[in-house]
Design an enzyme around this catalytic site. Structure first.
Site, PDB file in Angstrom:
ATOM      1  N   LYS A   1      44.797  54.620  25.307  1.00 38.71           N
ATOM      2  CA  LYS A   1      45.497  54.079  26.471  1.00 38.71           C
ATOM      3  C   LYS A   1      46.850  54.769  26.572  1.00 38.71           C
ATOM      4  O   LYS A   1      47.405  55.233  25.564  1.00 38.71           O
ATOM      5  CB  LYS A   1      45.699  52.569  26.326  1.00 38.71           C
ATOM      6  CG  LYS A   1      45.877  51.825  27.644  1.00 38.71           C
ATOM      7  CD  LYS A   1      44.566  51.622  28.384  1.00 38.71           C
ATOM      8  CE  LYS A   1      44.758  50.733  29.598  1.00 38.71           C
ATOM      9  NZ  LYS A   1      43.491  50.427  30.279  1.00 38.71           N
TER      10      LYS A   1
ATOM     11  N   GLY B   1      45.648  41.786  42.473  1.00 40.21           N
ATOM     12  CA  GLY B   1      45.631  43.229  42.641  1.00 40.21           C
ATOM     13  C   GLY B   1      44.300  43.705  43.192  1.00 40.21           C
ATOM     14  O   GLY B   1      43.481  42.905  43.672  1.00 40.21           O
TER      15      GLY B   1
ATOM     16  N   VAL C   1      41.518  44.847  41.828  1.00 35.77           N
ATOM     17  CA  VAL C   1      40.307  44.308  41.213  1.00 35.77           C
ATOM     18  C   VAL C   1      40.119  42.850  41.609  1.00 35.77           C
ATOM     19  O   VAL C   1      39.016  42.427  41.989  1.00 35.77           O
ATOM     20  CB  VAL C   1      40.357  44.437  39.681  1.00 35.77           C
ATOM     21  CG1 VAL C   1      39.134  43.772  39.056  1.00 35.77           C
ATOM     22  CG2 VAL C   1      40.431  45.896  39.267  1.00 35.77           C
ATOM     23  N   ALA C   2      41.185  42.072  41.529  1.00 40.72           N
ATOM     24  CA  ALA C   2      41.086  40.650  41.845  1.00 40.72           C
ATOM     25  C   ALA C   2      40.710  40.423  43.304  1.00 40.72           C
ATOM     26  O   ALA C   2      39.969  39.479  43.622  1.00 40.72           O
ATOM     27  CB  ALA C   2      42.397  39.945  41.522  1.00 40.72           C
ATOM     28  N   TYR C   3      41.199  41.281  44.205  1.00 45.02           N
ATOM     29  CA  TYR C   3      40.814  41.151  45.608  1.00 45.02           C
ATOM     30  C   TYR C   3      39.307  41.321  45.753  1.00 45.02           C
ATOM     31  O   TYR C   3      38.635  40.534  46.435  1.00 45.02           O
ATOM     32  CB  TYR C   3      41.552  42.175  46.469  1.00 45.02           C
ATOM     33  CG  TYR C   3      41.185  42.083  47.931  1.00 45.02           C
ATOM     34  CD1 TYR C   3      41.850  41.193  48.778  1.00 45.02           C
ATOM     35  CD2 TYR C   3      40.152  42.861  48.473  1.00 45.02           C
ATOM     36  CE1 TYR C   3      41.492  41.094  50.129  1.00 45.02           C
ATOM     37  CE2 TYR C   3      39.792  42.765  49.808  1.00 45.02           C
ATOM     38  CZ  TYR C   3      40.463  41.873  50.627  1.00 45.02           C
ATOM     39  OH  TYR C   3      40.103  41.756  51.954  1.00 45.02           O
TER      40      TYR C   3
ATOM     41  N   GLY D   1      46.706  36.403  39.859  1.00 44.93           N
ATOM     42  CA  GLY D   1      46.912  37.830  40.063  1.00 44.93           C
ATOM     43  C   GLY D   1      45.943  38.357  41.097  1.00 44.93           C
ATOM     44  O   GLY D   1      44.739  38.095  41.023  1.00 44.93           O
TER      45      GLY D   1
END
Length: 346
Positions: free
Chosen positions: A80, A179, A181-183, A177
């Site tokens: 990472k 963002g 991905v969450a959308y 949250g």
């Protein structure tokens, strides 16, 4: 600060500190384990309070990638990178090209990709200086939709295990949250009939989900106290901790955030409370699975990627069953599975 004494160091193979005076680049690359293949994991840009927080994040995230890639049965090791700074203020072509040059110097031990506050366009700028990047437009592209799909399947797997029914109609989900991905996750949940309760520090993101998916907006701190079925942490990590566990009414924790448990012991506390936890690096592996298919000999295949992502449901089902049988927290079962795969090979 001694890196070797960090709790999260965990025998990392390599930790590299990168800087470039002209662009202002300050970054850390952490390579945790390369037994299964080159280390692969996204690059995150964040305005850390101090260097120690950045190091800790890089170490935790890279170890998580080792386990994520193993459990997803990908021929990748774990790594990472983090770029320190405010993404709204310091992004520039000069900075990303400087970072790309640092990646090139690693000679392929680590491949980077998108993560928090890093876009496909940013990775394309790195690509001007190095080929050791993945998730490029025209190839596998944005991994977010695949992470969202895998997380959605993980929620269904948790419901199936706990209730014997994966139907999401009228299931109440608190999403923390909002963002990219969450959308996408909210879209899947809404279309499946779930009732959404959402929060984010970005009010525009909240309004978008409220308008698009008939969600109910709640306060940043209020999200933990809601009488819901599923708590879906989709922001930064460590939101499952001593303070929040005592407040949660949800019986399932399943979201796309990394490092959701503040400490390993919190996984056992959650289990004892009767909450089913979908280990983060298992449920959110859809993006890295999609990135893998960019490296396929015959070229990228969206169909093959989606079929692989659908295996997240099966993997979680196995982890839940094994956890129940052995009376051990799901995150420890996932760790054991990852360690078995790393030891014995794919």
């Amino acid at each position: 600060m001694a890196v070797f004494n960090q709790v999260d160091f965990d025998n990392h193979e390599q930790v590299v500190f990168c800087s470039d005076k002209e662009s202002g680049l300050r970054a850390i690359v952490a390579v945790h384990n390369t037994k299964l293949g080159p280390a692969v994991g996204g690059c995150r840009m964040w305005d850390y309070a101090n260097d120690e927080d950045a190091i800790k994040d890089a170490l935790r995230l890279s170890k998580g990638m080792t386990y994520k890639n193993a459990v997803a049965r990908l021929p990748f090791g774990g790594g990472k990178s983090v770029i320190i700074g405010n993404a709204k203020e310091i992004k520039s072509e000069q900075l990303f090209r400087a970072f790309g040059r640092h990646l090139e110097q690693l000679g392929g031990r680590y491949y980077s990709a998108e993560d928090v506050n890093i876009t496909c366009d940013d990775v394309a700028l790195m690509n001007k200086e190095t080929n050791y990047v993945l998730g490029l437009e025209g190839k596998s592209g944005n991994p977010s939709p695949f992470t969202a799909y895998g997380t959605f399947l993980g929620i269904k797997a948790a419901l199936q295990h706990q209730r014997g029914d994966q139907n999401l109609s009228s299931v109440k989900v608190a999403v923390q949250g909002l963002g990219a991905v969450a959308y996408g996750l909210c879209k899947y949940l809404h279309e499946a009939g779930a009732r959404l309760f959402v929060t984010d520090i970005n009010q525009q993101a909240v309004e978008r989900v409220v308008n698009d998916f008939s969600a109910t907006a709640v306060g940043i701190d209020e999200i933990y106290d809601l009488d819901v079925d599923v708590y879906a942490p989709c922001a930064l990590g460590a939101t499952i901790n001593d303070e929040t566990i005592a407040r949660l009414k949800a019986t399932i924790i399943a979201g796309c955030a990394n490092n959701q448990l503040a400490e390993s012991r919190h996984g056992e506390i959650v289990r004892e409370k009767g909450i089913l936890y979908a280990p983060d690096y298992v449920i959110n592996a859809g993006g890295i699975i999609n990135v893998y298919y960019e490296t396929a000999p015959d070229g990228y295949s969206k169909m093959a990627s989606l079929e692989h992502v659908e295996g997240i449901f099966t993997t979680l089902t196995e982890i839940f069953a094994r956890s129940e049988k052995e009376q051990k927290s799901t995150h420890l079962i996932a760790d054991e599975l990852a360690q078995e795969i790393i030891k014995n090979g794919l």
